[in-house]
Design an enzyme around this catalytic site. Sequence first.
Site, PDB file in Angstrom:
ATOM      1  N   GLY A 112       1.128  -1.535   0.140  1.00 46.83           N
ATOM      2  CA  GLY A 112      -0.505   0.315   0.237  1.00 46.83           C
ATOM      3  C   GLY A 112       0.668   0.841   0.244  1.00 46.83           C
ATOM      4  O   GLY A 112       0.359   2.624   0.004  1.00 46.83           O
ATOM      5  N   ARG A 113       2.496   1.235   0.216  1.00 43.78           N
ATOM      6  CA  ARG A 113       3.012   2.494   0.260  1.00 43.78           C
ATOM      7  C   ARG A 113       4.199   1.829  -0.038  1.00 43.78           C
ATOM      8  O   ARG A 113       5.134   2.781   0.458  1.00 43.78           O
ATOM      9  CB  ARG A 113       3.017   2.692   1.299  1.00 43.78           C
ATOM     10  CG  ARG A 113       2.874   2.222   2.662  1.00 43.78           C
ATOM     11  CD  ARG A 113       3.787   2.908   3.922  1.00 43.78           C
ATOM     12  NE  ARG A 113       3.359   2.104   5.235  1.00 43.78           N
ATOM     13  CZ  ARG A 113       3.260   2.434   6.532  1.00 43.78           C
ATOM     14  NH1 ARG A 113       4.022   4.191   6.050  1.00 43.78           N
ATOM     15  NH2 ARG A 113       2.979   1.996   7.322  1.00 43.78           N
ATOM     16  N   ARG A 210       5.949 -12.347   0.468  1.00 45.35           N
ATOM     17  CA  ARG A 210       5.372 -12.628   1.390  1.00 45.35           C
ATOM     18  C   ARG A 210       4.463 -14.383   1.866  1.00 45.35           C
ATOM     19  O   ARG A 210       3.842 -14.136   0.587  1.00 45.35           O
ATOM     20  CB  ARG A 210       4.654 -11.887   2.579  1.00 45.35           C
ATOM     21  CG  ARG A 210       5.233 -10.262   2.678  1.00 45.35           C
ATOM     22  CD  ARG A 210       4.908  -8.835   1.782  1.00 45.35           C
ATOM     23  NE  ARG A 210       6.148  -7.865   1.570  1.00 45.35           N
ATOM     24  CZ  ARG A 210       5.383  -7.268   3.284  1.00 45.35           C
ATOM     25  NH1 ARG A 210       4.619  -7.234   3.631  1.00 45.35           N
ATOM     26  NH2 ARG A 210       6.455  -6.027   2.802  1.00 45.35           N
ATOM     27  N   ASP A 283       0.556 -11.508   6.569  1.00 44.54           N
ATOM     28  CA  ASP A 283       1.462 -10.349   5.358  1.00 44.54           C
ATOM     29  C   ASP A 283       2.598  -9.578   5.604  1.00 44.54           C
ATOM     30  O   ASP A 283       3.117  -9.068   5.641  1.00 44.54           O
ATOM     31  CB  ASP A 283       0.668  -9.618   5.018  1.00 44.54           C
ATOM     32  CG  ASP A 283      -0.542  -8.879   6.217  1.00 44.54           C
ATOM     33  OD1 ASP A 283      -0.411  -8.951   7.444  1.00 44.54           O
ATOM     34  OD2 ASP A 283       0.598  -7.123   6.097  1.00 44.54           O
ATOM     35  N   ASN A 284       3.028 -10.194   6.777  1.00 39.50           N
ATOM     36  CA  ASN A 284       4.634  -9.449   7.435  1.00 39.50           C
ATOM     37  C   ASN A 284       5.727 -10.385   7.785  1.00 39.50           C
ATOM     38  O   ASN A 284       6.425 -10.529   8.651  1.00 39.50           O
ATOM     39  CB  ASN A 284       3.944  -8.712   8.422  1.00 39.50           C
ATOM     40  CG  ASN A 284       3.432  -7.609   8.386  1.00 39.50           C
ATOM     41  OD1 ASN A 284       3.310  -6.938   7.148  1.00 39.50           O
ATOM     42  ND2 ASN A 284       3.284  -6.919   9.647  1.00 39.50           N
TER      43      ASN A 284
HETATM   44  P1  AMP Z   1       0.989  -3.279   8.199  1.00 39.95           P
HETATM   45  O1  AMP Z   1       0.080  -3.278   9.479  1.00 39.95           O
HETATM   46  O2  AMP Z   1       2.290  -1.998   8.126  1.00 39.95           O
HETATM   47  O3  AMP Z   1       1.682  -4.258   7.769  1.00 39.95           O
HETATM   48  O4  AMP Z   1       0.329  -2.606   6.765  1.00 39.95           O
HETATM   49  C1  AMP Z   1      -0.575  -3.232   6.339  1.00 39.95           C
HETATM   50  C2  AMP Z   1      -1.395  -3.021   5.519  1.00 39.95           C
HETATM   51  O5  AMP Z   1      -1.555  -1.695   4.727  1.00 39.95           O
HETATM   52  C3  AMP Z   1      -0.437  -3.242   4.572  1.00 39.95           C
HETATM   53  O6  AMP Z   1      -0.588  -3.612   3.018  1.00 39.95           O
HETATM   54  C4  AMP Z   1      -0.137  -1.795   3.644  1.00 39.95           C
HETATM   55  O7  AMP Z   1       1.028  -1.715   2.691  1.00 39.95           O
HETATM   56  C5  AMP Z   1      -0.482  -1.161   4.137  1.00 39.95           C
HETATM   57  N1  AMP Z   1      -0.011  -0.421   4.597  1.00 39.95           N
HETATM   58  C6  AMP Z   1      -0.426   0.406   5.752  1.00 39.95           C
HETATM   59  N2  AMP Z   1       0.026   1.674   6.092  1.00 39.95           N
HETATM   60  C7  AMP Z   1      -0.361   2.324   5.035  1.00 39.95           C
HETATM   61  C8  AMP Z   1      -0.594   3.726   4.594  1.00 39.95           C
HETATM   62  N3  AMP Z   1      -0.335   4.920   4.548  1.00 39.95           N
HETATM   63  N4  AMP Z   1      -0.673   3.827   3.000  1.00 39.95           N
HETATM   64  C9  AMP Z   1      -1.574   3.013   2.688  1.00 39.95           C
HETATM   65  N5  AMP Z   1      -1.720   1.616   2.506  1.00 39.95           N
HETATM   66  C10 AMP Z   1      -0.748   1.369   4.051  1.00 39.95           C
HETATM   67 MG    MG Z   2       3.358  -5.191   6.270  1.00 47.56          MG
END
Ligand code: AMP
Ligand code: MG
Length: 540
Positions: A112-113, A210, A283-284
């Site tokens: 997502g980023r 992943r 996913d992590n």
């Molecule tokens: P995370 O908990 O950081 O592993 O993120 C879970 C999901 O949310 C993943 O698909 C990330 O890419 C997405 N994500 C987290 N933060 C953001 C953000 N600021 N903008 C877009 N997608 C995000």
């Molecule tokens: Mg992540």
Amino acid sequence: MAVHLGGIALDLTFTNRFTTELPADPIEVNQRRQVHKACFSRVTPVVASAPELVAHSREVAADLGIADPTGENADEFLSVFAGNTHLDGMDPYAMCYGGHQFGNWAGQLGDGRAIALGEIITPSGEHQTLQLKGAGPTPYSRSADGMAVLRSSIREFLCSEAMHHLGVPTTRALSLITTGDKVVRDMFYDGNAAPEPGAVVCRVAPSFVRFGSFEILAAQHDIDTLKQLADFTIRHDFPHLPNAEEPTSDTYAQWFTEIATRTADMIVHWMRVGFVHGVMNTDNMSILGLTIDYGPYGWVDNFDADWTPNTTDFGRKRYRFANQPHIAYWNLAQLGNSLVPLVDDVASLQAAIDGYIAHYSTAHRAMMLDKLGLSPDRDADEAEDLVAELLRVLQLTETDFTIFFRRLAEVPSGAQAMSDEELLGFIADAHYTPDSVSAETKAATATWIRRWLDDLADEARPDDERKAAMNAVNPKYVIRNYLAQLAIDKSEQGDHSMVNDLLEMLRNPYDEQPQFEEWAAKRPDWARSRPGCSTLSCSS
Ligand code: AMP
Ligand code: MG
């Protein structure tokens, strides 16, 4: 191909196997959507308005063949790794994946980023993907902005490098760059959103695939793409497996067995250094068994098996320190479910999962014996009991996990003859409230030390050799949460010196470094409950 820009050379050779060998999302408009029959979407990073280099890892730059990132090549380095310059040969994309978050299937997630610039081949012949985290929205951004703030980028940058130098498998971090643009975040999720400095970290890994990369395809019943991604991963990242070029059912089973083993080994390292990931969603979880996605992670200060830094997880504490091995197992089971369509016999996947438990418990026991300076050949049940009793004792009074093992290494083998008070003097530094430790706790601690001394006596290893061995696995310097927060506070004021000093310190975590002695101390009292120092939200 070598790319020369404005007379300076960022000599990167792009190979881009992921985007040339796997199916792409046919839509190239950067709009949020559900993606099907594809492993990635092509996307372009947003331009950072006024990029500034905060820090970089000289080891990663050297591995990638990037010379002089702060000297002659500074402008190009900054522009490329802020996402502003598209080099010839780059093929930027965001990866599609799904995942189980906090135990529930969340459907499509994806980068997502994070935007991969492409894959290069390094001077030593390794393939590495360069990925910018915080470089703007992608089709997978859902309702979020695709950006990252400086505080979380500092934490990701420093911890990636710290873990590497600790010997923990991890993705790496090349650079940390502020964008000059503000990003609005509600840090405490309390309705007080505020602008914060934005930043981009360039992460580096042989693969960012992943568990969730496979889960999404299995959930979509897209077995064709699932097989393509599995075959791609085996071909390139597990080429030593039998029939890696043309995988059979047995190849997939052996692959899954190796993923389980690597995952177990990674978790054993986390337990060794006192690391809590904080968000072990599927996913992590890296298919290579690398620590990935540094968000609301934390380092255990006073040992508490039930501790998690992640405020989002306070209710159930699913990702608490001592639960990490169980969660890895659960996550492997989800991956195994996704691989069922590839094998003739589900029992082979089940065997891999069962193997995880056996491998983890053997490797964990060996690791704990290493921490204690004892031989791995000791009787397994007795060793387990010694370790279990230690972990119980460490929680009787607040005891610093990192300092305890360094101090224990100092206890001489002849210490049996000492009084309890003298014995406890060796580890007193590790206690958070040394003046209020109860008599029972003191007695239990001394009893445990004597038991350990008895075990040492069996082995008759010279003290200096044993101490060196213990200090080689028990770090003196870790990135305590409050240290990261102090560096963040300074950086947000424009002073990046502490980020760079911490990076320097973390390069040699097992060595005595008198210039950094104060950063080996216990967490100070003011940091006990300050956000960022003991608790973190997912807002980043
Ligand atoms: P995370 O908990 O950081 O592993 O993120 C879970 C999901 O949310 C993943 O698909 C990330 O890419 C997405 N994500 C987290 N933060 C953001 C953000 N600021 N903008 C877009 N997608 C995000
Ligand atoms: Mg992540």
